[in-house]
Scaffold this motif. Structure first.
Motif, short mmCIF file in Angstrom:
data_model
loop_
_atom_site.label_atom_id
_atom_site.label_comp_id
_atom_site.label_asym_id
_atom_site.label_seq_id
_atom_site.Cartn_x
_atom_site.Cartn_y
_atom_site.Cartn_z
N UNK A 97 0.83 -1.21 0.00
CA UNK A 97 0.00 0.00 0.00
C UNK A 97 0.86 1.25 0.00
N UNK A 98 1.97 1.23 0.71
CA UNK A 98 2.89 2.37 0.71
C UNK A 98 3.49 2.58 -0.67
N UNK A 99 3.89 1.48 -1.32
CA UNK A 99 4.48 1.58 -2.65
C UNK A 99 3.46 2.09 -3.67
N UNK A 100 2.21 1.66 -3.55
CA UNK A 100 1.17 2.08 -4.49
C UNK A 100 0.85 3.57 -4.36
N UNK A 101 1.00 4.13 -3.14
CA UNK A 101 0.66 5.52 -2.92
C UNK A 101 1.87 6.45 -2.99
N UNK A 102 2.99 5.88 -3.39
CA UNK A 102 4.24 6.65 -3.35
C UNK A 102 4.16 7.94 -4.16
N UNK A 103 3.56 7.88 -5.35
CA UNK A 103 3.52 9.04 -6.25
C UNK A 103 2.20 9.81 -6.14
N UNK A 104 1.31 9.35 -5.30
CA UNK A 104 -0.01 9.99 -5.23
C UNK A 104 -0.01 11.16 -4.25
N UNK A 105 0.28 10.90 -3.02
CA UNK A 105 0.28 11.95 -2.00
C UNK A 105 1.20 11.57 -0.86
N UNK A 106 1.60 12.56 -0.08
CA UNK A 106 2.45 12.34 1.09
C UNK A 106 3.70 11.54 0.74
N UNK A 107 4.39 11.98 -0.31
CA UNK A 107 5.59 11.25 -0.75
C UNK A 107 6.64 11.17 0.35
N UNK A 108 6.78 12.25 1.11
CA UNK A 108 7.76 12.26 2.19
C UNK A 108 7.45 11.20 3.23
#
Length: 286
Positions: free
Chosen positions: A172-183
């Protein structure tokens, strides 16, 4: 006992995991009072608490590499993190000590902060992070690395392997990496990497948590010495005078009366005793 006294007692008697949860909740309550903008409905953390990616900020405020890991941007952010922290802590402390737990939490937070700063500067981004997620991820991945096949019973799901839960969270972290809250996602993955590396090094005989333990022991001993300074006092030593031991044995009244009755029995027999003497001897023999 009121609620405050009950909380104090729980904190005092609770383990390191409960203390860590209390610290996170306490920091959140402080931030709610001082950093919550009620008109806007959001938190505004100063750069001496949140970890900024700007070199001009974090170089002058190096403590933010740790302070960010005790504050949260909202109630649900805190709630979810504390639920996962409680879950991961229980599993981790099944195999490891409190000192290893604290050391992993602190070192993984610092390491994840460093990776966040490095990643944002390489990507030419600017921002800041807040939250215990990276340290929690390190604890979860650490225990998963040590015992991946452990059975965990989840509500409405049943028994699953621990590595299944950890894998879902990482994906789930990898899937959202480029979506929001990258930091935040960068720090989460850094925490996961640190947790994995910690166990592998531990299995090779290297316990990184001893760094934190040594630092804490140093300051603890330092403060103890400051609070109770050693004073050297010279005194003439005199050998204590031994008191003579009295060889006279003084019998108490009860024992004397018992001896007299026993002497009477030996001379005249038990039947020669009066009723009072018989009752006295019976009570004395209890």
């Amino acid at each position: 006992m009121n609620i405050l006294d009950d909380l104090k007692m729980q904190y005092k008697l609770g383990g390191i995991a409960l203390k860590m949860i209390y610290w996170n909740i306490g920091c959140f309550l402080v931030s709610l009072v001082f950093f919550y903008q009620f008109k806007i409905g959001a938190f505004d953390f100063p750069n001496w608490i949140a970890l900024s990616s700007e070199p001009t900020v974090f170089v002058l405020k190096p403590w933010t590499f740790l302070s960010y890991a005790f504050f949260h941007d909202g109630f649900f952010h805190l709630l979810f993190n504390m639920m996962v922290l409680n879950f991961a802590s229980y599993l981790f402390l099944t195999f490891f000590s409190s000192k290893q737990y604290l050391g992993l939490y602190v070192l993984s937070a610092i390491f994840s902060g460093l990776i966040f700063v490095l990643g944002f500067n390489l990507l030419h981004y600017s921002g800041s992070i807040i939250g215990a997620s990276a340290a929690i991820m390190a604890i979860l991945v650490a225990v998963t690395t040590y015992s991946p096949l452990m059975n965990v019973r989840l509500l409405l799901v049943g028994n699953v392997k621990l590595w299944h839960i950890t894998a879902v969270i990482i994906i789930l972290d990898l899937m959202q990496f480029r979506l929001e809250n990258s930091g935040g996602h960068i720090s989460h993955l850094a925490g996961a990497f640190f947790g994995f590396s910690y166990i592998k090094l531990l299995q090779s005989g290297i316990d990184l948590s001893k760094i934190v333990s040594a630092i804490l022991d140093f300051f603890t001993n330092l403060f103890k010495k400051q609070q109770t300074p050693f004073k050297k006092v010279h005194k003439n030593y005199r050998k204590p005078i031994e008191k003579p031991i009295s060889k006279i044995v003084v019998k108490d009244k009860k024992q004397q009366q018992i001896d007299e009755i026993l002497d009477k029995i030996s001379k005249s027999g038990y039947e020669s005793l009066s009723q009072e003497e018989k009752e006295f001897l019976f009570q004395a023999g209890k």
